[in-house]
Structures are given as structure tokens and as C-alpha cells.
Design an enzyme around this catalytic site. Structure first.
Site, short mmCIF file in Angstrom:
data_model
loop_
_atom_site.label_atom_id
_atom_site.label_comp_id
_atom_site.label_asym_id
_atom_site.label_seq_id
_atom_site.Cartn_x
_atom_site.Cartn_y
_atom_site.Cartn_z
N LYS A 1 2.95 -5.99 -3.09
CA LYS A 1 1.94 -6.98 -3.51
C LYS A 1 0.57 -6.35 -3.81
O LYS A 1 -0.17 -6.87 -4.65
CB LYS A 1 1.78 -8.06 -2.45
CG LYS A 1 2.95 -9.03 -2.38
CD LYS A 1 2.64 -10.09 -1.34
CE LYS A 1 3.58 -11.25 -1.44
NZ LYS A 1 3.09 -12.43 -0.72
N GLY B 1 6.15 -24.79 6.80
CA GLY B 1 5.88 -23.71 5.84
C GLY B 1 6.78 -23.70 4.62
O GLY B 1 6.48 -23.02 3.63
N ALA C 1 -5.17 -12.95 10.37
CA ALA C 1 -6.12 -12.36 9.41
C ALA C 1 -5.41 -11.40 8.46
O ALA C 1 -6.03 -10.49 7.91
CB ALA C 1 -7.24 -11.65 10.17
N GLY D 1 -2.42 -10.94 5.10
CA GLY D 1 -2.37 -11.38 3.71
C GLY D 1 -2.25 -12.89 3.58
O GLY D 1 -2.89 -13.50 2.72
N ASP E 1 -0.12 -18.10 -3.91
CA ASP E 1 0.06 -18.57 -2.53
C ASP E 1 -0.98 -19.62 -2.13
O ASP E 1 -0.65 -20.59 -1.44
CB ASP E 1 -0.02 -17.39 -1.54
CG ASP E 1 1.27 -16.58 -1.52
OD1 ASP E 1 2.31 -17.13 -1.89
OD2 ASP E 1 1.22 -15.40 -1.13
P1 ATR Z 1 1.00 -11.28 6.37
O1 ATR Z 1 0.67 -10.53 5.11
O2 ATR Z 1 2.33 -12.00 6.32
O3 ATR Z 1 -0.09 -12.18 6.81
P2 ATR Z 1 0.28 -9.15 8.20
O4 ATR Z 1 -0.77 -8.67 7.29
O5 ATR Z 1 1.17 -8.15 8.87
O6 ATR Z 1 1.28 -10.16 7.48
O7 ATR Z 1 -0.40 -10.08 9.33
C1 ATR Z 1 0.30 -10.57 10.42
C2 ATR Z 1 -0.61 -11.47 11.24
O8 ATR Z 1 0.12 -11.89 12.39
C3 ATR Z 1 -1.86 -10.74 11.76
O9 ATR Z 1 -2.91 -11.67 11.87
C4 ATR Z 1 -1.39 -10.28 13.13
O10 ATR Z 1 -2.42 -10.03 14.06
P3 ATR Z 1 -3.06 -8.54 14.18
O11 ATR Z 1 -3.98 -8.39 12.99
O12 ATR Z 1 -3.78 -8.56 15.47
O13 ATR Z 1 -1.91 -7.58 14.15
C5 ATR Z 1 -0.58 -11.48 13.57
N1 ATR Z 1 0.35 -11.15 14.64
C6 ATR Z 1 1.53 -10.52 14.52
N2 ATR Z 1 2.11 -10.38 15.75
C7 ATR Z 1 1.23 -10.93 16.66
C8 ATR Z 1 1.25 -11.12 18.07
N3 ATR Z 1 2.29 -10.70 18.82
N4 ATR Z 1 0.18 -11.73 18.65
C9 ATR Z 1 -0.85 -12.17 17.91
N5 ATR Z 1 -0.93 -12.03 16.56
C10 ATR Z 1 0.12 -11.42 15.94
#
Ligand code: ATR
Length: 279
Positions: free
Chosen positions: A68, A242, A131, A133, A104
């Protein structure tokens, strides 16, 4: 527009993508000639693939992980949403120019509009959890609707700070440990993290302070009804799942490639639900 558009979703891996089910459903519904297929493209092969698209062999398609962002420098034109979000999920050609945008945010908004008409007129503050994508897309959509407060909370606060800095007002960052209190401040709560997805731990959010009528939108769609949505409903919130975002984000791409604006119908949704339940 070609008589028989050849469309695709690229990713690596890509076998999990449900986009062919969506676009294939619309091709059949409108009795169109054309195709939509999964193509696994390894990162090193992305430039070669984009050259194929430029040559006219393919009409356009979707982009998923991990391409992406990587696809952006290979494009001649990038839409405003994709520039704001920093990622492209839809590709098409205009002459020999390669174009991309991100649908999106539009998908997120269309689904909310369909589930809770005029939600934006009665929503003061939104609480966005995550926070990554997906959070960027959701925040972009919320900004377009002019919400006065968008509160971003993320486990790793630095990423939330970066997001708020990139978008500016009305985004504000609060601490992960403040979440239970923030629940009572928001008219809309959106989980953009992967928590609650099959195989992941649930999003352990204390909803004791939830105001009745608060919209709780979980972008996770496997399972269709996450523990967060179940709990929100028990407490008088309005759950929004979703799957609708996934369906609605596909509409603009299909319209570009096939020249027909498709509808997100209960029948299409039922097909996706059956597929999700079958896995
Ligand atoms: P996407 O593009 O699908 O949003 P990503 O960029 O990998 O995927 O983001 C995943 C999100 O899920 C992030 O906000 C991540 O928090 P961190 O920035 O702290 O990693 C959150 N996330 C994933 N696993 C988590 C967990 N066990 N507890 C809290 N937040 C989690």
C-alpha cells in the site's frame, strides 16, 4: 474502458483477500464481461507488475499488504485521500498514466452513514483507538466530516503523536491508561487496532462510562460481532461492524474499472458473512 476489464488485488500473501468475492459478485449481478483475480506479487516484483498495468494488459485493481505504501512512488498521480492517509488501495489507468487513491475513509463513512443516518450531526467527539494505517484512514474520514474533537489513543503513544502531528487539529492524543474515562466523553468510539480479531486477544476496554446511544464501530470483521460490539450493545451503545467498511470501500474502484456504480446489498453482505463463518 475496455470491453472486458481485467482487474485484480495484489498482495503478498493474497490468498486471504475477500475482494474477489465482492467484485465477482458485482460482475455477476450486472452481467458484465470481465474478471477480478488475486495476484500474489512479491515486493521485489512490484515494479514489474506496475509496468504490466501501465502496458494496458490489466485495467486496474486493489492493493493490500505489504504494497500500500511501496506502490506510491511508482504512480504518476495520487489522489488527495491517499496522500493524506499515506497509502494507496485502488489503482487505475488514465491513458498511459498510472493513478492511485485510497477508498478506506470513504468506505468507513459510507458504512456509518448507512447504519446511523446523520451520525455526524450529533457526534461531538470521536475516540479513535489505534494509530496504524487503518487509524489514519478513519481520522481522515472524521476530519472530512468536520468533527470538533478527534481523540487518538494508542498503546505506543509515539505513533499517536506522529499521527496527530501529521493531521493537526482537531486531533488530540491521550494516554492509553486514560481510555476508561475517555469512553464517556465520546459520541463515537472506533477500534482500528487488530485486537478482537480471530487469533488476537480482545480489546479489553472498560465500557462502564459509555453513554447510551454512543456509536461503537469496530473495523475488525472476523468475527462479525466482536466482544467489544457485544458489550457496547449490552450497555445501550449502537454497534457498527467492520464488514460494511470492507464492502463500501470496494465501490469506487469497481465504478472506475467497470463504469457501473454497484450497491452494497443485503445479498452481497450475506455472501461475505457466509464466507467468514465458513472459515
Ligand atoms: P493497520 O495498518 O491495519 O492499522 P498497523 O499499522 O500494524 O495495522 O497497526 C496496528 C494497530 O493495532 C496499532 O495501533 C497497534 O498499536 P502499536 O502502535 O502500539 O503497535 C495496535 N495493536 C496491535 N496489537 C496490539 C496490542 N496487543 N495491544 C494494543 N494495541 C495493539
Amino acid at each position: 474502458m475496455p470491453a472486458s476489464p481485467r482487474c485484480f488485488v495484489i498482495g503478498h500473501p493474497v490468498a486471504h483477500s475477500r475482494s474477489p468475492l465482492i467484485h465477482g459478485g458485482w460482475i455477476a449481478e450486472h452481467s458484465l464481461s470481465g474478471s477480478y483475480e488475486r495476484i500474489d506479487v512479491a515486493p521485489a516484483d512490484l515494479p514489474t507488475f506496475m509496468a504490466r498495468l501501465r502496458s494496458g494488459e490489466l485495467t486496474g485493481g486493489n492493493v493490500t499488504v505489504p504494497h500500500k505504501e511501496a506502490v506510491m512512488p511508482l504512480l504518476d498521480q495520487i489522489g488527495e485521500a491517499a496522500r493524506a492517509i499515506g497509502a494507496v488501495n485502488t489503482l487505475w489507468r488514465e491513458g498511459d498514466r498510472l493513478c492511485g487513491d485510497n477508498t478506506d475513509a470513504a468506505g468507513f463513512l459510507s458504512h456509518l452513514d448507512a447504519c446511523v443516518p446523520h451520525w455526524d450531526a450529533r457526534t461531538d467527539a470521536a475516540l479513535v483507538i489505534g494509530a496504524g494505517g487503518a487509524a489514519r484512514a478513519v481520522c481522515h474520514g472524521l476530519r472530512l466530516r468536520g468533527l470538533s474533537r478527534i481523540i487518538v489513543v494508542n498503546r505506543s503513544q509515539g505513533r499517536a503523536d506522529d499521527l496527530a502531528q501529521a493531521f493537526g487539529a482537531p486531533l488530540e492524543v491521550r494516554r492509553w491508561t486514560d481510555l476508561p474515562d475517555l469512553v464517556g466523553e465520546a459520541g463515537l468510539i472506533v477500534n482500528t487496532t487488530s485486537l478482537g480479531m480471530k487469533g488476537q486477544p480482545p480489546l479489553d476496554l472498560d465500557l462502564a462510562a459509555l453513554r447510551p446511544g454512543t456509536i461503537v464501530d469496530d473495523i475488525v470483521y472476523v468475527p462479525l460481532k466482536t466482544a467489544l460490539l457485544e458489550e457496547a450493545q449490552r450497555r445501550g451503545g449502537i454497534p457498527v461492524d467492520g464488514l460494511g467498511m470492507l464492502l463500501h470501500q470496494a465501490v469506487p474502484g469497481f465504478a472506475r474499472w467497470f463504469g457501473v456504480t454497484p450497491a452494497v446489498t443485503p445479498a452481497l453482505r450475506a455472501r461475505l458473512e457466509a464466507d467468514i463463518l465458513g472459515h
